[in-house]
Design a protein around this motif. Sequence first.
Motif, short mmCIF file in Angstrom:
data_model
loop_
_atom_site.label_atom_id
_atom_site.label_comp_id
_atom_site.label_asym_id
_atom_site.label_seq_id
_atom_site.Cartn_x
_atom_site.Cartn_y
_atom_site.Cartn_z
N CYS A 232 -55.63 -9.75 -61.23
CA CYS A 232 -55.88 -9.34 -59.85
C CYS A 232 -57.34 -9.62 -59.45
O CYS A 232 -58.25 -9.36 -60.24
N PRO A 233 -57.55 -10.12 -58.25
CA PRO A 233 -58.92 -10.40 -57.81
C PRO A 233 -59.64 -9.12 -57.39
O PRO A 233 -59.00 -8.10 -57.10
N ASN A 234 -60.95 -9.16 -57.35
CA ASN A 234 -61.72 -8.02 -56.84
C ASN A 234 -61.45 -7.84 -55.35
O ASN A 234 -61.27 -8.81 -54.61
N SER A 239 -65.38 -3.60 -52.56
CA SER A 239 -66.28 -3.97 -53.66
C SER A 239 -65.85 -3.28 -54.95
O SER A 239 -66.63 -2.62 -55.64
N ALA A 240 -64.57 -3.42 -55.24
CA ALA A 240 -63.99 -2.72 -56.39
C ALA A 240 -62.97 -3.60 -57.09
O ALA A 240 -62.39 -4.51 -56.49
N THR A 241 -62.74 -3.33 -58.35
CA THR A 241 -61.75 -4.05 -59.14
C THR A 241 -60.34 -3.67 -58.70
O THR A 241 -60.09 -2.51 -58.35
N SER A 242 -59.44 -4.63 -58.72
CA SER A 242 -58.05 -4.38 -58.36
C SER A 242 -57.18 -4.38 -59.61
O SER A 242 -57.49 -5.04 -60.60
N CYS A 249 -51.47 -6.07 -56.09
CA CYS A 249 -52.81 -5.80 -56.59
C CYS A 249 -53.52 -4.84 -55.64
O CYS A 249 -53.63 -5.12 -54.45
N VAL A 250 -53.99 -3.71 -56.18
CA VAL A 250 -54.57 -2.64 -55.37
C VAL A 250 -55.92 -2.24 -55.97
O VAL A 250 -56.04 -2.13 -57.19
N HIS A 251 -56.92 -2.01 -55.11
CA HIS A 251 -58.23 -1.59 -55.61
C HIS A 251 -58.11 -0.20 -56.23
O HIS A 251 -57.23 0.60 -55.90
N GLY A 263 -57.23 5.88 -62.44
CA GLY A 263 -57.19 5.74 -60.99
C GLY A 263 -58.14 6.70 -60.30
O GLY A 263 -58.37 7.82 -60.77
N LEU A 264 -58.69 6.31 -59.17
CA LEU A 264 -59.71 7.10 -58.48
C LEU A 264 -59.21 7.70 -57.16
O LEU A 264 -60.01 8.20 -56.37
N LEU A 265 -57.90 7.64 -56.91
CA LEU A 265 -57.35 8.31 -55.72
C LEU A 265 -56.88 9.70 -56.13
O LEU A 265 -55.89 9.85 -56.86
N PRO A 266 -57.60 10.76 -55.68
CA PRO A 266 -57.24 12.12 -56.10
C PRO A 266 -55.87 12.54 -55.61
O PRO A 266 -55.31 11.97 -54.67
N SER A 267 -55.32 13.54 -56.25
CA SER A 267 -54.03 14.08 -55.86
C SER A 267 -54.18 15.00 -54.65
O SER A 267 -55.21 15.67 -54.47
#
Length: 318
Positions: A232-234, A239-242, A249-251, A263-267
Amino acid sequence: MDNLRLLSASTVLFFQILLLTKIRSQPLMDNVDQQRSNFHTDMKIDKMKTLLNDFEDRLEKMTLQLKTVQANKDSLYGKYDDLMRMYSTGETPEDETIDTICSRHPELIMQTSNDCHTYYNCSGDTVLFGRGPMYNVWPSKYKHECHYPLVFSTETLQCENYTDVDCGSRFLPTWACLYFRNQCMGSHCTPCDVTFPNCENKSDGLWPQPSKGFSPWYMICENNRTLRTGQCPNDEEWSATSFPYNGECVHIFAIPSDYDSNGLLPSCKGKVDGNYQYKERCDAFYKCENGMASAIKCPQNTIFDSVKRSCEVGGMCS
């Protein structure tokens, strides 16, 4: 009177000169006309020669193509004749008998009895190249194996795409590691499942590569087969890795921590609907709605104001 006589004489002389000029110029004009006619005739001849040469070239190419088709047809008929003669004598090619059979039927090409991706070719050595001593167990130089995901066609007597072949009761492998040529036979080679991730029992689409763990590496699955792999591309906006997630592909800020601890998406469980600040950054926020979280990037030159809970110019982000 003298002047009149002189004028008459001059007039007569003028017409005589004009007549003489016309008489002398007529052959020249006729010659020019003839040259023009010859020029046009030569052009027509040259054009006809060019067309004729083009036609001869096309005819020669067509003749060569027909000869090639006929040669292939004769070769195919010859292989089928060998096959029919062999069957008429009750011979059945197997790994243990193929060397003997090939000595009597050097043009034989046919399927193996059990596998759809292997076949016998008595006309030459196998193209199977190994990566270790275990390849010494390959039963015969006359046994061949197609490249994944191709299988052997009994109609064309060559490897074709699996979608174009009816394997009948023969085993049809869907994973590249079920092809002998792809298996890791040495002590230092890369394991096959790393090179060829397995798409068996997976729906069509984009998936994470199982052997890579949580990483940007993905595989594209179709009909239980791995069509291709990639990374997956950035994400330039964030400005984040996917990473591969839910078929795309999701950042990393859009990947729920409930799905993977990286993962950095909180619940949003137990949270009221509204906008919430990421602890990692102030130029974005996540929105909770009916218990579901979604990542939202603030417009350029704004930040998430933790009091107003919206993107603001000069906002205060704690």
